[in-house]
Design a protein around this motif. Structure first.
Motif, PDB file in Angstrom:
ATOM      1  N   MET A   1      18.466  50.048  22.510  1.00  0.00           N
ATOM      2  CA  MET A   1      19.572  49.377  23.154  1.00  0.00           C
ATOM      3  C   MET A   1      19.586  47.930  22.687  1.00  0.00           C
ATOM      4  O   MET A   1      18.540  47.319  22.528  1.00  0.00           O
ATOM      5  N   ASN A   2      20.774  47.385  22.490  1.00  0.00           N
ATOM      6  CA  ASN A   2      20.942  46.006  22.051  1.00  0.00           C
ATOM      7  C   ASN A   2      21.341  45.115  23.207  1.00  0.00           C
ATOM      8  O   ASN A   2      21.953  45.573  24.175  1.00  0.00           O
ATOM      9  N   THR A   3      21.013  43.861  23.076  1.00  0.00           N
ATOM     10  CA  THR A   3      21.471  42.847  24.012  1.00  0.00           C
ATOM     11  C   THR A   3      22.540  42.033  23.317  1.00  0.00           C
ATOM     12  O   THR A   3      22.363  41.620  22.174  1.00  0.00           O
ATOM     13  N   LEU A   4      23.639  41.811  24.000  1.00  0.00           N
ATOM     14  CA  LEU A   4      24.765  41.073  23.440  1.00  0.00           C
ATOM     15  C   LEU A   4      25.084  39.919  24.373  1.00  0.00           C
ATOM     16  O   LEU A   4      25.287  40.132  25.574  1.00  0.00           O
ATOM     17  N   THR A   5      25.137  38.729  23.831  1.00  0.00           N
ATOM     18  CA  THR A   5      25.501  37.559  24.625  1.00  0.00           C
ATOM     19  C   THR A   5      26.935  37.186  24.284  1.00  0.00           C
ATOM     20  O   THR A   5      27.276  37.043  23.102  1.00  0.00           O
ATOM     21  N   ILE A   6      27.774  37.062  25.310  1.00  0.00           N
ATOM     22  CA  ILE A   6      29.165  36.678  25.085  1.00  0.00           C
ATOM     23  C   ILE A   6      29.513  35.497  25.972  1.00  0.00           C
ATOM     24  O   ILE A   6      28.914  35.290  27.027  1.00  0.00           O
ATOM     25  N   SER A   7      30.485  34.730  25.542  1.00  0.00           N
ATOM     26  CA  SER A   7      30.993  33.616  26.339  1.00  0.00           C
ATOM     27  C   SER A   7      32.357  34.007  26.876  1.00  0.00           C
ATOM     28  O   SER A   7      33.219  34.464  26.122  1.00  0.00           O
ATOM     29  N   LEU A   8      32.515  33.862  28.172  1.00  0.00           N
ATOM     30  CA  LEU A   8      33.776  34.200  28.825  1.00  0.00           C
ATOM     31  C   LEU A   8      34.237  33.023  29.655  1.00  0.00           C
ATOM     32  O   LEU A   8      33.413  32.301  30.227  1.00  0.00           O
ATOM     33  N   PRO A   9      35.541  32.863  29.790  1.00  0.00           N
ATOM     34  CA  PRO A   9      36.020  31.860  30.734  1.00  0.00           C
ATOM     35  C   PRO A   9      35.516  32.208  32.142  1.00  0.00           C
ATOM     36  O   PRO A   9      35.325  33.387  32.470  1.00  0.00           O
ATOM     37  N   ASP A  10      35.283  31.196  32.937  1.00  0.00           N
ATOM     38  CA  ASP A  10      34.736  31.407  34.279  1.00  0.00           C
ATOM     39  C   ASP A  10      35.557  32.403  35.094  1.00  0.00           C
ATOM     40  O   ASP A  10      34.993  33.276  35.757  1.00  0.00           O
ATOM     41  N   ASP A  11      36.875  32.284  35.027  1.00  0.00           N
ATOM     42  CA  ASP A  11      37.711  33.171  35.846  1.00  0.00           C
ATOM     43  C   ASP A  11      37.581  34.627  35.401  1.00  0.00           C
ATOM     44  O   ASP A  11      37.578  35.536  36.231  1.00  0.00           O
ATOM     45  N   VAL A  12      37.421  34.857  34.113  1.00  0.00           N
ATOM     46  CA  VAL A  12      37.254  36.228  33.618  1.00  0.00           C
ATOM     47  C   VAL A  12      35.910  36.781  34.076  1.00  0.00           C
ATOM     48  O   VAL A  12      35.817  37.928  34.534  1.00  0.00           O
ATOM     49  N   ALA A  13      34.864  35.986  33.956  1.00  0.00           N
ATOM     50  CA  ALA A  13      33.529  36.422  34.399  1.00  0.00           C
ATOM     51  C   ALA A  13      33.532  36.736  35.889  1.00  0.00           C
ATOM     52  O   ALA A  13      32.936  37.733  36.323  1.00  0.00           O
ATOM     53  N   GLU A  14      34.210  35.922  36.679  1.00  0.00           N
ATOM     54  CA  GLU A  14      34.295  36.165  38.121  1.00  0.00           C
ATOM     55  C   GLU A  14      35.060  37.444  38.419  1.00  0.00           C
ATOM     56  O   GLU A  14      34.664  38.218  39.295  1.00  0.00           O
ATOM     57  N   ARG A  15      36.138  37.682  37.695  1.00  0.00           N
ATOM     58  CA  ARG A  15      36.918  38.908  37.904  1.00  0.00           C
ATOM     59  C   ARG A  15      36.115  40.145  37.506  1.00  0.00           C
ATOM     60  O   ARG A  15      36.186  41.174  38.181  1.00  0.00           O
ATOM     61  N   LEU A  16      35.347  40.049  36.416  1.00  0.00           N
ATOM     62  CA  LEU A  16      34.490  41.163  36.025  1.00  0.00           C
ATOM     63  C   LEU A  16      33.443  41.453  37.094  1.00  0.00           C
ATOM     64  O   LEU A  16      33.203  42.605  37.443  1.00  0.00           O
ATOM     65  N   ALA A  17      32.837  40.400  37.617  1.00  0.00           N
ATOM     66  CA  ALA A  17      31.828  40.580  38.667  1.00  0.00           C
ATOM     67  C   ALA A  17      32.450  41.208  39.907  1.00  0.00           C
ATOM     68  O   ALA A  17      31.860  42.105  40.527  1.00  0.00           O
ATOM     69  N   SER A  18      33.639  40.772  40.254  1.00  0.00           N
ATOM     70  CA  SER A  18      34.327  41.309  41.426  1.00  0.00           C
ATOM     71  C   SER A  18      34.697  42.782  41.223  1.00  0.00           C
ATOM     72  O   SER A  18      34.521  43.615  42.123  1.00  0.00           O
ATOM     73  N   ALA A  19      35.191  43.108  40.034  1.00  0.00           N
ATOM     74  CA  ALA A  19      35.562  44.498  39.738  1.00  0.00           C
ATOM     75  C   ALA A  19      34.335  45.399  39.741  1.00  0.00           C
ATOM     76  O   ALA A  19      34.377  46.522  40.255  1.00  0.00           O
ATOM     77  N   ALA A  20      33.244  44.910  39.190  1.00  0.00           N
ATOM     78  CA  ALA A  20      32.006  45.690  39.178  1.00  0.00           C
ATOM     79  C   ALA A  20      31.513  45.936  40.597  1.00  0.00           C
ATOM     80  O   ALA A  20      31.131  47.059  40.949  1.00  0.00           O
ATOM     81  N   LYS A  21      31.546  44.893  41.400  1.00  0.00           N
ATOM     82  CA  LYS A  21      31.095  45.025  42.797  1.00  0.00           C
ATOM     83  C   LYS A  21      31.965  46.040  43.538  1.00  0.00           C
ATOM     84  O   LYS A  21      31.449  46.867  44.296  1.00  0.00           O
TER      85      LYS A  21
END
Length: 71
Positions: A1-21
């Protein structure tokens, strides 16, 4: 398995976290899921383009019908 580091705008990261939750999964699992879905779409588009390039119109229409759920 690979680890991938990405940069996202704060609002996108927050929306991803909310959708995952909301789905009850980790952000990692959610991003994996949506990545697999995006790759499936990409693969279908690529397959369609190859079939269309061969001018096999009935086969191309059959792929579209399957993607559309036979509607």
């Amino acid at each position: 398995m690979n680890t991938l580091t990405i940069s996202l705008p704060d609002d996108v990261a927050e929306r991803l976290a909310s959708a995952a939750k909301a789905r009850g999964v980790s952000v990692n699992a959610f991003i994996t899921e949506i990545s697999v879905q995006a790759l499936a779409v990409h693969d279908a588009e690529t397959r369609f383009k190859l079939i269309a390039a061969e001018a096999d119109i009935p086969a191309a229409i059959a792929v579209l019908d399957r993607l559309d759920g036979g509607r």
